[in-house]
Design a protein around this motif. Sequence first.
Motif, PDB file in Angstrom:
ATOM      1  N   ALA A  92      30.025  51.927  -7.356  1.00  0.00           N
ATOM      2  CA  ALA A  92      29.628  52.078  -8.758  1.00  0.00           C
ATOM      3  C   ALA A  92      29.557  50.725  -9.448  1.00  0.00           C
ATOM      4  CB  ALA A  92      30.591  53.009  -9.490  1.00  0.00           C
ATOM      5  N   SER A  93      30.370  49.784  -9.002  1.00  0.00           N
ATOM      6  CA  SER A  93      30.349  48.443  -9.570  1.00  0.00           C
ATOM      7  C   SER A  93      29.201  47.608  -8.981  1.00  0.00           C
ATOM      8  CB  SER A  93      31.691  47.759  -9.298  1.00  0.00           C
ATOM      9  OG  SER A  93      31.698  46.461  -9.806  1.00  0.00           O
ATOM     10  N   VAL A  94      29.031  47.673  -7.672  1.00  0.00           N
ATOM     11  CA  VAL A  94      27.998  46.890  -6.985  1.00  0.00           C
ATOM     12  C   VAL A  94      26.597  47.408  -7.318  1.00  0.00           C
ATOM     13  CG1 VAL A  94      27.076  46.304  -4.698  1.00  0.00           C
ATOM     14  CG2 VAL A  94      29.531  46.197  -5.118  1.00  0.00           C
ATOM     15  N   MET A  95      26.445  48.720  -7.414  1.00  0.00           N
ATOM     16  CA  MET A  95      25.152  49.346  -7.716  1.00  0.00           C
ATOM     17  C   MET A  95      25.122  49.792  -9.179  1.00  0.00           C
ATOM     18  SD  MET A  95      24.630  51.833  -4.442  1.00  0.00           S
ATOM     19  CE  MET A  95      24.195  51.223  -2.839  1.00  0.00           C
ATOM     20  N   LEU A 159      35.027  64.610  -9.644  1.00  0.00           N
ATOM     21  CA  LEU A 159      34.807  64.521 -11.089  1.00  0.00           C
ATOM     22  C   LEU A 159      35.785  63.546 -11.741  1.00  0.00           C
ATOM     23  CD1 LEU A 159      34.067  68.252 -11.883  1.00  0.00           C
ATOM     24  CD2 LEU A 159      32.453  66.347 -12.014  1.00  0.00           C
ATOM     25  N   MET A 160      37.023  63.538 -11.278  1.00  0.00           N
ATOM     26  CA  MET A 160      38.006  62.580 -11.806  1.00  0.00           C
ATOM     27  C   MET A 160      37.558  61.145 -11.517  1.00  0.00           C
ATOM     28  SD  MET A 160      41.600  64.439 -10.672  1.00  0.00           S
ATOM     29  CE  MET A 160      42.478  62.894 -10.662  1.00  0.00           C
ATOM     30  N   VAL A 161      37.190  60.906 -10.274  1.00  0.00           N
ATOM     31  CA  VAL A 161      36.814  59.558  -9.854  1.00  0.00           C
ATOM     32  C   VAL A 161      35.517  59.131 -10.543  1.00  0.00           C
ATOM     33  CG1 VAL A 161      36.152  58.135  -7.860  1.00  0.00           C
ATOM     34  CG2 VAL A 161      38.028  59.799  -7.661  1.00  0.00           C
ATOM     35  N   ASP A 162      34.544  60.030 -10.600  1.00  0.00           N
ATOM     36  CA  ASP A 162      33.275  59.701 -11.244  1.00  0.00           C
ATOM     37  C   ASP A 162      33.468  59.474 -12.745  1.00  0.00           C
ATOM     38  OD1 ASP A 162      30.351  59.362 -11.044  1.00  0.00           O
ATOM     39  OD2 ASP A 162      30.292  61.147 -12.314  1.00  0.00           O
ATOM     40  N   GLY A 163      34.382  60.214 -13.361  1.00  0.00           N
ATOM     41  CA  GLY A 163      34.674  59.985 -14.780  1.00  0.00           C
ATOM     42  C   GLY A 163      35.174  58.575 -15.016  1.00  0.00           C
ATOM     43  N   LEU A 164      36.036  58.095 -14.140  1.00  0.00           N
ATOM     44  CA  LEU A 164      36.523  56.724 -14.253  1.00  0.00           C
ATOM     45  C   LEU A 164      35.384  55.733 -14.002  1.00  0.00           C
ATOM     46  CD1 LEU A 164      38.892  54.860 -14.785  1.00  0.00           C
ATOM     47  CD2 LEU A 164      39.518  55.073 -12.367  1.00  0.00           C
ATOM     48  N   ALA A 165      34.521  56.045 -13.033  1.00  0.00           N
ATOM     49  CA  ALA A 165      33.372  55.172 -12.773  1.00  0.00           C
ATOM     50  C   ALA A 165      32.460  55.113 -13.997  1.00  0.00           C
ATOM     51  CB  ALA A 165      32.595  55.677 -11.554  1.00  0.00           C
ATOM     52  N   ARG A 166      32.276  56.230 -14.691  1.00  0.00           N
ATOM     53  CA  ARG A 166      31.444  56.249 -15.902  1.00  0.00           C
ATOM     54  C   ARG A 166      32.058  55.369 -16.986  1.00  0.00           C
ATOM     55  NH1 ARG A 166      27.722  60.961 -16.580  1.00  0.00           N
ATOM     56  NH2 ARG A 166      27.678  61.934 -14.545  1.00  0.00           N
TER      57      ARG A 166
END
Length: 197
Positions: A92-95, A159-166
């Motif tokens: 999520a950081s690299v892309m 969803l937890m992990v993606d929420g943090l990525a958002r």
Amino acid sequence: MSKKDAIIRAATILFSKRGFENTRMSEISRMTGAAEGTIFYHFKTKEELFLAILEEFRMNIVAEFEGLLGKRDFYSGIEMMEETVRFYLNLASVMEDRFLLLHRHDAYELARINAVAQEVLESIYNCFVDIFEKAIVLGQADGSIAPMLARKTAMILFLMVDGLARFNTYKLYDAGALYDDLLSCIHRILVNLQPSG
């Protein structure tokens, strides 16, 4: 880089920053130096270009995770889950531009009226959830993860992990600051610890 690849790259940047609706093909033309006719030669509509970006993103994600899983033997499902979470947040950081595009409302508005967009978005998210589910199934087989519904649990954890990525994508919060706490929560869910009382 081919002209088609340059168009996809420029459109990805513009769509992620300005949104699908707010980006004009003339802007993509200026950014790439390609005539609008050249863009329309490769992509008949702006929607087709947007879908090509999402599909390329899906293929990149599959390749990245296959690379991760192909070069590692995990000693437990918990270890695989930890590595999957770390890898996802790193991707999520690299892309960042592609994740920003994925996290924008535009993709979901298009999916409401375009079955192909709906299918591509579902396949992207299914790819992510599949990896989380594989870790849970491995952990259930090796005893590091408690018996539970693997698919539903994978969706909740994703969803937890993606929420943090958002949060990280939108620069609202540094994902790294909550990484250890996130892993701790995931461990508690997966080993099914009951609160002491």
